[in-house]
Design an enzyme around this catalytic site. Structure first.
Site, mmCIF file in Angstrom:
data_model
loop_
_atom_site.group_PDB
_atom_site.id
_atom_site.type_symbol
_atom_site.label_atom_id
_atom_site.label_comp_id
_atom_site.label_asym_id
_atom_site.label_seq_id
_atom_site.Cartn_x
_atom_site.Cartn_y
_atom_site.Cartn_z
ATOM 1 N N PRO A 56 -4.695 8.696 -6.175
ATOM 2 C CA PRO A 56 -4.300 7.420 -5.562
ATOM 3 C C PRO A 56 -3.607 7.641 -4.224
ATOM 4 O O PRO A 56 -2.773 8.546 -4.084
ATOM 5 C CB PRO A 56 -3.336 6.820 -6.595
ATOM 6 C CG PRO A 56 -2.812 7.995 -7.355
ATOM 7 C CD PRO A 56 -3.926 8.988 -7.398
ATOM 8 N N CYS A 57 -3.966 6.850 -3.247
ATOM 9 C CA CYS A 57 -3.339 6.904 -1.915
ATOM 10 C C CYS A 57 -2.837 5.501 -1.589
ATOM 11 O O CYS A 57 -3.413 4.802 -0.749
ATOM 12 C CB CYS A 57 -4.326 7.397 -0.869
ATOM 13 S SG CYS A 57 -4.883 9.097 -1.131
ATOM 14 N N GLN A 58 -1.792 5.088 -2.256
ATOM 15 C CA GLN A 58 -1.301 3.720 -2.119
ATOM 16 C C GLN A 58 -0.698 3.453 -0.750
ATOM 17 O O GLN A 58 -0.507 2.312 -0.354
ATOM 18 C CB GLN A 58 -0.275 3.443 -3.217
ATOM 19 C CG GLN A 58 -0.883 3.520 -4.606
ATOM 20 C CD GLN A 58 0.172 3.553 -5.705
ATOM 21 O OE1 GLN A 58 1.285 4.000 -5.480
ATOM 22 N NE2 GLN A 58 -0.190 3.097 -6.888
ATOM 23 N N ILE A 91 -2.109 3.792 2.000
ATOM 24 C CA ILE A 91 -3.084 3.262 2.951
ATOM 25 C C ILE A 91 -3.466 1.825 2.635
ATOM 26 O O ILE A 91 -4.280 1.233 3.342
ATOM 27 C CB ILE A 91 -4.365 4.135 2.977
ATOM 28 C CG1 ILE A 91 -5.087 4.092 1.617
ATOM 29 C CG2 ILE A 91 -4.043 5.560 3.366
ATOM 30 C CD1 ILE A 91 -6.385 4.886 1.585
#
EC number: 2.1.1.37
Length: 864
Positions: free
Chosen positions: A482-484, A486
């Protein structure tokens, strides 16, 4: 009918830099598109690609000068004309054929190839530097820019008498799609390419010594074996799909343009073990009956690994999800329910990585695996040191205790702080002698110092049963970190350095696990924003980390609907493979699909699609009705988790989705017993009374939404306003029928609130929340949102796949999942690569009617 892309951006570049694009401008443009709802209509089945040719810098495109003004001259006699015409026939076109464009790899489609008077093998530049054919060289660049790097593959005098050379270019890391995403460990590393073009001789600056080394994931060993040189390379970089692939060992000095022009300098051999070595893949691996294992990180409920295993099974590969890790306990329960063979760990991937390192030490301590002397003494392990400060109350026993507790058995192991005492380290789940399961507890390693025999038994049994993977023992690591940071909903996104945002650190953790375990293959998935945000920094970082670890790599964007689903859902996938393996390809679309979306400009060539103009044999795109029209009606307050289907399937999709697991893996025969007979999870999120009454008043017509309720008027600019001629309507609760948030959503321009889907439509993207306040999620004819099972079908989950947890949690699991048909197609690609049956082309065509089972469905009767 497949719509064509509106335009193709140039993929030309300044010396293989693929054209520097203003990242901020691109990002702003994309964000404006999203905010204003301006979505470009594109085809994800067929796209127009840009010419794969770079533009030379101005220094190499000099205006013509007199021959006598050039400080360079050819040496020796010209290559005999008969030999030259044989080696370079494209340079010697007969008079009658002049003006006819001759197809030539590496040349511009609309540019005639330069003709030659004769060829040479040697040239002198600046009166003292002698270059030979196939030498490596620096080429003059713009002022302030580093010189370009090339191999000289031709030297010739043009028909105008001017001396030229043909260059085949090397890329530095920053010249590739990695860009500034990461700085490679070794600054001397460059990447060879297939890009060639013609240049004036006087652009040559100096000779270089570039050596080809054999790729090796043991970076220390590789660097130690590299001789003195200016640069070295071990991979090719290819523009399509930003591909990094190991250099074939058969590179020989070319004697014609039909042969490779790569140097025959002896490879620099690097010693390595079987896993990290660089033996060339020359034969297919024999895996019949051999089980290959998957580690699924950030696994959710297991959709990605499920699809991979199903796809690999269709190619005859026994791929099994052996380990899975996720922080969501309900998702872990779902995965375990559907994959009883999997070791499912409900913990963070950071703790999992620390646990792997400690597990390796334990295996070395008890001589389960070979290790150095540092791990022979258990009491000196790092975990012991970390727990040395534990309170006496945490010890298993002490002289002051009135009762001595004796360990009967060790049940489990973890890294972290399971006792919530603020003391992180290695812990074991202990069953105490004379006590039952309710008294089991987590104890630090330091408290088990007198239990060496019990520890040894646990470690040996754990090693045999593979409770945890060891380095070199994993075949495939897959996952979607997960890359929250962005997310467009995050107002405080760090655009300067996204990796500094803690919400994006899981991307680094994912790559750290890969670096530690060294799997044979890697497959990472993420949202397209990975390539949009901050100029695609995080996508470039992911690609760069794999390459920096000496993995071959390839990046592509795939739309779920192009593989047999009635939803668009574009996602990014990155393949990685050891140098010893074939790099998997991307499967081309099987179904027609046109979507409205924004493709990142700098990654257009990574869209997995057929070339424009290529003959297509794809299936018709699917609609919502194809997926869910056979499901029984349920009410807003439905509470059953299981129910009968009540009717037979109406479409091939519905017949296929009802198959049992064994049948989906390619069972040779299908009959009525091949289908499940119980419908799971067909219940909706129950709306509150106010929202339910609003939904009941939404007309059951295509395109209906809150705009069709009384009191709302649509202006000519498509925005909504209150109708002054209609009195506002209120619900029995006193709340308005049309809530204010619906009127103001996206400045009144959105038609999503309380919107109904329709059976002849394709759904944009399945989301994690089932509330109808800001998305179109209402059933076409029933007064409710789509059920968990209906959403699961839009994601391609087989009907046998059951989900655990509260209703909202099940929606989250489905919405976060990788579309199963996409993962299945990628699993088939893995099977081909694992067997050495794929080419070096970045894409391939799946078998007709993939996954083929559907061809046998039409004659099978399915009981209600």
């Amino acid at each position: 009918m497949v719509s064509k892309r509106k335009s193709a951006r140039s993929e030309n570049s300044d010396y293989a830099k693929e054209r520097k694009i203003d990242s901020c401008k691109t990002l702003k443009t994309n964000e404006e598109h999203h905010e204003n709802g301006q979505m470009e209509e594109i085809s994800v089945v067929s796209v127009a690609r840009s010419p794969q040719r770079r533009e030379r810098a101005s220094s190499s495109k000099k205006s013509k000068r007199n021959k006598e003004d050039l400080e360079c001259r050819f040496l020796g006699d010209p290559v005999p004309m008969e030999e030259a015409m044989q080696r370079w026939p494209h340079r010697y076109i007969e008079e009658k054929d002049k003006g006819r464009k001759l197809g030539y790899k590496g040349s511009e489609e609309d540019e005639e190839l330069m003709q030659a008077q004769c060829h040479y093998l040697q040239v002198e530049v600046d009166g003292h530097i002698i270059f030979n054919l196939y030498d490596d060289a620096h080429v003059k660049a713009d002022e302030g820019e580093p010189n370009y790097i090339c191999k000289i593959v031709e030297m010739f005098a043009g028909v105008d008498g001017m001396p030229h050379f043909r260059a085949q270019w090397f890329y530095r890391c920053n010249d590739t799609k990695i860009g500034d995403g990461i700085s490679l460990t070794e600054s001397k590393r460059v990447f060879f390419s297939e890009i060639k073009d013609d240049n004036p001789i006087d652009c040559l600056v100096e000779k270089l010594n570039i050596v080809r080394v054999t790729a090796n994931v043991d970076i220390t060993a590789k660097l130690a074996a590299i001789p003195e040189c200016d640069y070295y390379y071990d991979m090719l970089y290819l523009l399509p799909y930003s591909t990094f692939i190991h250099s074939p060992p058969e590179h020989v000095r070319a004697c014609s343009e039909s042969l490779s022009t790569i140097s025959t300098d002896p490879d620099v051999e690097v010693a390595s073990d079987a896993k990290s070595g660089c033996e060339d893949v020359c034969q297919a691996n024999v895996t019949q009956g051999l089980e290959l294992n998957v580690l699924d990180l950030y696994s959710g409920c297991g959709a990605m690994s499920t699809g991979l295993c199903l796809g690999a099974g269709l190619y005859g590969i026994n791929l099994v999800t052996r380990w899975a890790v996720d922080t969501n306990r309900y998702a872990c329960e779902s995965l375990k329910l559907n994959h009883p063979e999997t070791q499912v760990r409900n913990e963070s991937v950071e703790d999992f990585l620390m646990l792997l390192k400690e597990w390796e030490k334990l295996c070395m301590t008890f001589s389960v695996i070979k290790g150095d002397n540092l791990h022979k003494n258990l009491l000196s392990s790092s975990s012991m040191e970390e727990n040395e400060g534990a309170d006496e109350d945490d010890q298993v026993s002490s002289e002051d205790d009135p009762e001595v507790f004796e360990v009967q058995k060790i049940l489990g192991i973890c890294y972290g702080d399971p006792k919530e005492m603020g003391k992180r380290g290695l812990y074991f789940q202990v069953r105490w002698k004379g006590y039952g399961p309710s008294e089991d507890s987590w104890e630090p390693l330091v408290g088990l110092g007198n239990c060496q025999d019990i520890l040894r038994e646990f470690v040996k049994n754990g090693y045999k049963s593979r409770i945890l993977p060891l380095p070199g023992a994993v075949d495939v690591i897959c996952g979607g970190p997960p890359c929250q940071g962005i997310s467009g909903f995050n107002r405080f996104r760090n655009k300067e350095n996204p990796l500094e945002d803690p919400k994006n650190k899981q991307l680094k953790v994912f790559m750290d696990v890969v670096d530690y375990l060294k799997p044979s293959y890697v497959l990472m998935e993420n949202v397209v924003d990975l390539l949009k945000f901050a100029g695609g920094f995080l996508g470039r970082y992911a690609l760069g980390r794999l390459v920096d670890m000496n993995y071959q790599a390839r990046l592509g964007m795939m739309a779920a609907g192009a593989y047999g689903l009635p939803q668009f859902r574009m996602r990014v996938f990155i393949w990685g493979a050891l140098p010893t393996e074939k790099l998997p390809q991307f499967p081309l679309p099987t179904h027609d699909l046109v979507l409205r979306g924004v493709i990142p400009v700098d990654f257009e060539m990574c869209t997995v699609a057929y070339e424009e103009g290529q003959a297509l044999e794809v299936e018709t795109k699917l609609f919502l009705g194809d997926a869910i029209s056979d499901l029984p009606s349920v009410a807003n307050d439905e509470t059953r988790d299981e129910m009968p289907y009540g009717s037979s399937p109406k479409t091939d999709f519905q017949r296929f989705i009802r198959l049992k697991k064994d049948a989906l893996l390619g069972a040779s025969t299908l009959d009525s017993n091949s289908f499940i007979d119980v419908l799971y999870d067909h219940r909706p999120l129950e709306l509150n009374e106010d929202d339910y009454q609003r939904v009941c008043q939404i007309p059951k017509t295509k395109g209906a939404n809150f705009r069709h309720l009384p009191g709302v008027r649509v202006r000519p600019d498509k925005k909504v306003e209150w109708d002054p001629d209609v009195e506002r309507v209120y619900l029995p609760s006193g709340k308005p029928l049309v809530p204010d948030y619906a009127m103001t959503f996206v400045n009144g321009s959105s038609s999503k609130p309380f919107g109904r889907l329709w059976f002849d439509e394709t759904v944009p993207t399945v989301v994690t929340r089932a509330e109808p306040h800001n998305q179109i999620i209402l059933h076409p004819f029933q007064d409710r949102v789509l059920t968990i099972r209906e959403n699961a079908r839009l994601q391609g989950f087989p009907d046998y796949y059951q989900l655990c947890g509260p209703i909202k949690e099940r929606y989250i699991q489905v919405g976060n999942a990788v579309a199963v048909p996409v993962a299945r197609a990628l699993g088939y690609a893995f099977g081909m690569a694992n067997q050495g049956c794929c080419s070096d082309d970045p894409v391939f065509t799946l078998p007709s009617k993939f996954p083929n089972i559907q061809e046998r469905l039409s004659s099978v009767s399915v009981e209600d």
